[in-house]
Design a protein around this motif. Structure first.
Motif, PDB file in Angstrom:
ATOM      1  N   LYS A 157       0.817  -1.210   0.000  1.00 38.78           N
ATOM      2  CA  LYS A 157       0.000   0.000   0.000  1.00 38.78           C
ATOM      3  C   LYS A 157       0.854   1.265   0.000  1.00 38.78           C
ATOM      4  CE  LYS A 157      -3.794   2.376   2.301  1.00 38.78           C
ATOM      5  NZ  LYS A 157      -3.183   3.687   2.147  1.00 38.78           N
ATOM      6  N   ASP A 161       0.563   4.185  -2.738  1.00 42.35           N
ATOM      7  CA  ASP A 161       0.253   5.592  -2.426  1.00 42.35           C
ATOM      8  C   ASP A 161       1.177   6.562  -3.167  1.00 42.35           C
ATOM      9  OD1 ASP A 161      -1.757   4.757  -0.781  1.00 42.35           O
ATOM     10  OD2 ASP A 161      -0.590   4.975   1.083  1.00 42.35           O
ATOM     11  N   ASP A 164      -0.415   8.364  -6.144  1.00 39.60           N
ATOM     12  CA  ASP A 164      -1.176   9.585  -5.877  1.00 39.60           C
ATOM     13  C   ASP A 164      -0.244  10.757  -5.554  1.00 39.60           C
ATOM     14  OD1 ASP A 164      -3.573   8.228  -6.234  1.00 39.60           O
ATOM     15  OD2 ASP A 164      -3.668   7.634  -4.112  1.00 39.60           O
TER      16      ASP A 164
END
Length: 451
Positions: A157, A161, A164
């Motif tokens: 994860k 991230d 983004d």
């Protein structure tokens, strides 16, 4: 000789008539007269035989005496001049180029730095930083060769991230779904081919455990490789504090090109990657003018950069190995045009210069009796040279054996740098022997028979 015999016969007839008349008057006088007549006839006959024998000997000598060698004149042709090549260097940017494999033409320092424009001050590298990132990652996690995929990386994860994060920053990114697995080589390809910033940070964190550890390692690596004009504060090039000089980037490009993994990835136009899908190389010049890599970089207007390598066949027997950099152009198209124009002008600077035509006369053979033949160049010729490299010419001739058409009588050689071109010289036409009349009437050309 007919006139001489006629005169002798007339003399004998007159003498006979005179002595016949005297015989009746004085027999003793008649006998004395007859003896004188016989002596005169004998002397005359001896003279005639001598004259006839001498004439026959001269004729035989004149018709068989050795002939003088033809006189030879020759003129070595002037070496042609070659015009200077107009090299199109980038305009309004900082650039440098290094060329290996042509020192004999371009000079002994060409393999270091051959030409530059602008200053050697540090400028933002932008995504060229990712090439340093890849080299530093491979320093910690080396791959055996260009085909070694290396260990598998699974992105979680935190890695996801990053997509983004860099999307908000306006950076180039590539999909990275949670749980995506790919090899080290594939992760480096994602960072280099589409220049995905999220992959550059993810793979550098994977290799060193944290960004702090990576940046410290990168700085040590730069120092160890003598890249003292280069600063790197993060792995992607999004920071304007990632800077370098044209000279340092030439050295960096050599290191990258010498690494089999990076060289192979940088030369790949496109690739399908797990999770990321099909990615395409940001270097649109691949395959143009022999370009084989390496990395683009830009931060917007005025900071479009390219570090490139090229292998250029210019006809000298082996390709030129080129490493170059352009920093600070206003557009990607401007960078590409700069590099295309420069490499094209270098290629065109190597050209063939015509030096001779078939049958070009460089000399002549001429005889005293008027027979002539030419010395000519056997075929047309040209020589490969670079720009205005001086061309020299040397000509050597030999004495013909037959003076007949097509006989080889020497050679002519042109030299330009390390290149040479040699062409035979031949006789055009034939030297014909004189006729008998010329021989009989030119004893002074043959040499006196009694000398």
């Amino acid at each position: 000789m007919t006139d001489e015999f006629s005169d002798l016969a007339e003399l004998m007839r007159e003498e006979h008539e005179l002595t016949d008349g005297l015989a009746d008057v004085d027999p003793e006088a008649h006998l004395r007269r007859r003896r004188r007549r016989r002596i005169a006839l004998l002397v005359t006959a001896i003279i005639l035989v001598t004259i006839l024998g001498t004439a026959g000997g001269y004729v035989a000598w004149a018709l068989n005496a050795p002939l003088p060698a033809p006189a030879t004149t020759s003129q070595q042709p002037a070496a042609p001049a070659s015009p200077a090549a107009p090299i199109i260097l980038p305009d309004g940017t900082a650039s440098a180029i290094s060329i290996s494999g042509a020192d004999a033409y371009l000079g002994p320092t060409a393999a270091d730095i051959w030409a530059t424009t602008g200053t050697d001050d540090p400028r933002p590298m932008a995504s060229i930083s990712k090439m340093i990132t890849a080299l530093v990652v491979l320093d910690a996690k080396p791959l055996a060769d260009a085909n070694d995929e290396g260990p598998t990386i699974t992105f979680g994860k935190a890695d996801h991230d990053l997509y983004d994060k860099y999307y908000v920053m306006g950076a180039t990114i590539a999909p990275m779904p949670i749980g995506t697995s790919m090899s080290e080589r594939q992760a480096l390809a994602a960072a280099l081919i589409p220049s995905a910033s999220n992959y550059a940070e993810a793979v550098s964190t994977w290799a060193y455990g944290s960004q702090g550890a990576f940046v410290s390692a990168a700085r040590r690596w730069l120092t160890a490789n003598g890249l003292t004009g280069t600063t790197l504060v993060e792995p992607t090039g999004m920071s304007e504090r990632n800077t370098s000089t044209p000279t340092d980037l030439i050295a960096l490009a050599r290191l990258a090109a010498a690494n089999p993994t990076i060289a192979a990835i940088a030369a790949t136009p496109s690739m399908a990657l797990p999770g990321a899908g099909m990615v395409h190389n940001t270097n649109g010049l691949l395959g143009t003018e022999g370009i084989t890599g390496l990395k683009t970089g830009n931060l917007g207007y005025g900071t479009y950069n390219l570090v490139y390598t090229a292998s250029m066949d210019v006809g000298i027997g082996r390709p030129l190995q080129v490493v170059g950099v352009v920093l600070g152009d206003n557009t990607r198209e401007g960078v590409d045009n700069d590099v295309r124009g420069l490499l094209s002008s270098i290629r065109e600077g190597f050209h063939h210069v015509p030096v001779a035509t078939h049958g070009q006369q460089v000399g002549e053979y001429r005889t005293p009796w008027g027979s002539t033949a030419k010395i000519v160049i056997a075929q047309e010729a040209s020589i490969l040279t670079w720009s205005d490299t001086p061309i020299s010419v040397t000509m050597q001739t030999t004495t013909p054996k037959t003076y007949t058409d097509g006989e080889e009588v020497g050679s002519i050689t042109w030299t330009a740098g390390p290149q040479t071109t040699s062409i035979p010289l031949v006789v055009e036409g034939s030297v014909e022997p004189p006729d008998d009349w010329w021989r009989l009437t030119h004893p002074e050309e043959l040499g006196a028979p009694w000398s």
